[in-house]
Motif scaffolding. Structure first.
Motif, PDB file in Angstrom:
ATOM      1  N   LEU A  38      19.254   8.506  13.959  1.00  0.00           N
ATOM      2  CA  LEU A  38      17.808   8.335  14.063  1.00  0.00           C
ATOM      3  C   LEU A  38      17.265   8.776  15.422  1.00  0.00           C
ATOM      4  N   GLY A  39      18.154   9.140  16.341  1.00  0.00           N
ATOM      5  CA  GLY A  39      17.720   9.565  17.663  1.00  0.00           C
ATOM      6  C   GLY A  39      17.359   8.426  18.592  1.00  0.00           C
ATOM      7  N   LEU A  40      17.787   7.215  18.264  1.00  0.00           N
ATOM      8  CA  LEU A  40      17.410   6.046  19.063  1.00  0.00           C
ATOM      9  C   LEU A  40      18.395   5.772  20.186  1.00  0.00           C
ATOM     10  N   LEU A  41      19.678   5.927  19.931  1.00  0.00           N
ATOM     11  CA  LEU A  41      20.716   5.627  20.914  1.00  0.00           C
ATOM     12  C   LEU A  41      21.791   6.701  20.855  1.00  0.00           C
ATOM     13  N   ARG A  42      22.706   6.665  21.820  1.00  0.00           N
ATOM     14  CA  ARG A  42      23.859   7.549  21.829  1.00  0.00           C
ATOM     15  C   ARG A  42      25.126   6.742  21.651  1.00  0.00           C
ATOM     16  N   VAL A  43      26.030   7.246  20.830  1.00  0.00           N
ATOM     17  CA  VAL A  43      27.336   6.616  20.655  1.00  0.00           C
ATOM     18  C   VAL A  43      28.283   7.204  21.702  1.00  0.00           C
ATOM     19  N   LEU A  44      28.899   6.361  22.485  1.00  0.00           N
ATOM     20  CA  LEU A  44      29.818   6.837  23.513  1.00  0.00           C
ATOM     21  C   LEU A  44      31.183   7.138  22.901  1.00  0.00           C
ATOM     22  N   PRO A  45      31.772   8.285  23.255  1.00  0.00           N
ATOM     23  CA  PRO A  45      33.095   8.648  22.738  1.00  0.00           C
ATOM     24  C   PRO A  45      34.196   7.924  23.515  1.00  0.00           C
ATOM     25  N   VAL A  46      34.334   6.644  23.270  1.00  0.00           N
ATOM     26  CA  VAL A  46      35.299   5.835  24.005  1.00  0.00           C
ATOM     27  C   VAL A  46      36.710   6.139  23.509  1.00  0.00           C
ATOM     28  N   ALA A  47      37.617   6.420  24.451  1.00  0.00           N
ATOM     29  CA  ALA A  47      39.001   6.706  24.087  1.00  0.00           C
ATOM     30  C   ALA A  47      39.636   5.478  23.439  1.00  0.00           C
ATOM     31  N   ASP A  48      40.506   5.722  22.496  1.00  0.00           N
ATOM     32  CA  ASP A  48      41.226   4.693  21.725  1.00  0.00           C
ATOM     33  C   ASP A  48      40.304   3.554  21.281  1.00  0.00           C
ATOM     34  N   ALA A  49      39.128   3.940  20.737  1.00  0.00           N
ATOM     35  CA  ALA A  49      38.215   2.946  20.177  1.00  0.00           C
ATOM     36  C   ALA A  49      38.903   2.215  19.035  1.00  0.00           C
ATOM     37  N   GLU A  50      38.676   0.929  18.966  1.00  0.00           N
ATOM     38  CA  GLU A  50      39.411   0.082  18.036  1.00  0.00           C
ATOM     39  C   GLU A  50      38.723  -0.009  16.675  1.00  0.00           C
ATOM     40  N   SER A  51      39.543  -0.222  15.648  1.00  0.00           N
ATOM     41  CA  SER A  51      39.011  -0.508  14.317  1.00  0.00           C
ATOM     42  C   SER A  51      38.475  -1.931  14.297  1.00  0.00           C
ATOM     43  N   PHE A  52      37.383  -2.106  13.594  1.00  0.00           N
ATOM     44  CA  PHE A  52      36.806  -3.434  13.439  1.00  0.00           C
ATOM     45  C   PHE A  52      37.367  -4.137  12.213  1.00  0.00           C
ATOM     46  N   GLY A  53      37.563  -3.374  11.141  1.00  0.00           N
ATOM     47  CA  GLY A  53      38.104  -3.957   9.924  1.00  0.00           C
ATOM     48  C   GLY A  53      37.304  -3.544   8.709  1.00  0.00           C
ATOM     49  N   PRO A  54      37.724  -3.983   7.536  1.00  0.00           N
ATOM     50  CA  PRO A  54      37.059  -3.576   6.301  1.00  0.00           C
ATOM     51  C   PRO A  54      35.733  -4.286   6.072  1.00  0.00           C
ATOM     52  N   VAL A  55      34.793  -3.568   5.508  1.00  0.00           N
ATOM     53  CA  VAL A  55      33.515  -4.126   5.073  1.00  0.00           C
ATOM     54  C   VAL A  55      33.475  -4.012   3.557  1.00  0.00           C
ATOM     55  N   GLY A  56      33.041  -5.074   2.901  1.00  0.00           N
ATOM     56  CA  GLY A  56      33.024  -5.042   1.445  1.00  0.00           C
ATOM     57  C   GLY A  56      32.008  -5.997   0.860  1.00  0.00           C
ATOM     58  N   ALA A  57      32.021  -6.099  -0.454  1.00  0.00           N
ATOM     59  CA  ALA A  57      31.138  -6.990  -1.196  1.00  0.00           C
ATOM     60  C   ALA A  57      31.916  -8.218  -1.637  1.00  0.00           C
ATOM     61  N   VAL A  58      31.256  -9.376  -1.584  1.00  0.00           N
ATOM     62  CA  VAL A  58      31.863 -10.638  -2.010  1.00  0.00           C
ATOM     63  C   VAL A  58      30.899 -11.320  -2.968  1.00  0.00           C
ATOM     64  N   TRP A  59      31.437 -11.863  -4.054  1.00  0.00           N
ATOM     65  CA  TRP A  59      30.605 -12.578  -5.016  1.00  0.00           C
ATOM     66  C   TRP A  59      31.405 -13.747  -5.595  1.00  0.00           C
ATOM     67  N   ARG A  60      30.723 -14.612  -6.319  1.00  0.00           N
ATOM     68  CA  ARG A  60      31.382 -15.783  -6.903  1.00  0.00           C
ATOM     69  C   ARG A  60      32.138 -15.378  -8.162  1.00  0.00           C
ATOM     70  N   GLN A  61      33.388 -15.728  -8.198  1.00  0.00           N
ATOM     71  CA  GLN A  61      34.208 -15.404  -9.362  1.00  0.00           C
ATOM     72  C   GLN A  61      33.753 -16.225 -10.569  1.00  0.00           C
ATOM     73  N   GLY A  62      33.544 -15.562 -11.685  1.00  0.00           N
ATOM     74  CA  GLY A  62      33.138 -16.245 -12.897  1.00  0.00           C
ATOM     75  C   GLY A  62      31.657 -16.547 -12.955  1.00  0.00           C
TER      76      GLY A  62
END
Length: 314
Positions: A259-283
């Protein structure tokens, strides 16, 4: 089950009011009753349940049986409220109503695109979206305030009454204003960031926990943020007028840069945050929820994010 059949909605509503008030006298005032009548009513509730629900003192305290009734009241009243909203939607010409809770990584692009795609196929479904931290979203999902939430998948998504689907792998995004001294650098080490003030996610979020671990591993365990916020608007506004370093999800960081609002810095060995997903009530999920999850999956693939890795708990 005989006791449950004798319960009325007013019993559950009054019980929650009593818990919120904290004392018999305060609850009696709210319910326009005398304190003795309130005490008598509580006795009737305990007789119905066949167990003591509250320990009387300066402030009422729940017993294990009382906590079970509290959870019952939240579930039942939540479902009644939802049914009321859906009936209102039907009266206005909509066939269903979908409540979606999302962390900020999902709101960046995935959830809005999924909504557009979903409503092209099902235009009569009204959708309400609320943003928040995953802990609060998950609690409200279990109370039936939401039909589905989009957030960071961790052990909490493996609850016995929950199902989930991983949509993409997210990372830690480091962002700055376009005028920041580091904005033009091609490669940045973590130590280059430590001389600047920081804007970090709130302490109770999974992102902050992961960030604190990364900083500890990079020798910056004592680094304290100048600002803590879960608001993307606040993050962007603070960074735009300062030389602060900001942290958010990688998905949100890329969206803000696009969107042209900010810059992402190319940080060396940037870490993974983890999975993003959907969660709902079973049944407890109907076809509308499953159709929306399919839209999320399809949009994640179109956006070049990692495809969903299957379902769990279903």
């Amino acid at each position: 089950m005989a006791w449950a059949r004798r319960l009325r909605m007013r019993h559950l509503e009054s019980f929650l009011i009593l818990l919120d008030a904290g004392t018999l006298s305060a609850a009696a005032q709210r319910l326009h009753m005398t304190q003795s009548a309130m005490s008598h009513w509580l006795g009737e509730m305990e007789a119905l349940a066949g167990a003591r629900l509250l320990v009387r003192g300066r402030r009422l305290q729940l017993t294990p049986a009382g906590d079970a009734v509290r959870k019952l009241a939240l579930r039942v009243l939540g479902e009644v409220s939802r049914a009321h909203e859906e009936l209102g939607s039907i009266a206005k010409g909509a066939v269903a109503r979908l409540h979606v809770g999302s962390v900020f990584a999902g709101v960046a692009h995935l959830v809005p695109r999924a909504i557009v795609s979903f409503q092209q196929a099902q235009p009569n479904v009204q959708i309400e979206v609320t943003e928040g931290v995953f802990n609060a979203l998950l609690e409200r999902l279990e109370r039936r305030d939401y039909d589905v939430i989009v957030g960071s998948i961790d052990a909490r998504a493996y609850g016995p009454h929950l199902a989930h689907e991983v949509l993409f792998e997210d990372g830690i995004g480091v962002v700055v204003a376009r005028h920041h001294p580091l904005a033009g650098r091609q490669r940045i080490a973590w130590r280059d960031l430590f001389a600047f003030p920081w804007v970090m996610p709130p302490r109770e979020t999974l992102m902050r926990t992961r960030l604190d671990t990364v900083l500890l591993e990079r020798g910056a365990a004592g680094l304290q943020p100048r600002v803590e916020t879960g608001s993307v608007l606040t993050l962007e506004a603070v960074l735009r007028g300062t030389d602060y370093i900001g942290v958010c999800s990688g998905a949100m960081a890329r969206h803000l840069e696009a969107l042209g609002l900010l810059r992402v810095l190319p940080v060396a060995d940037a870490e993974s945050f983890g999975p993003v997903g959907a969660v709902w009530r079973q049944g407890g999920a109907g076809e509308v929820v499953h159709a929306f999850v399919r839209s999320l999956r399809e949009e994640a693939a179109r956006l070049g994010l990692e495809e969903g890795q299957g379902t769990a708990g279903s």
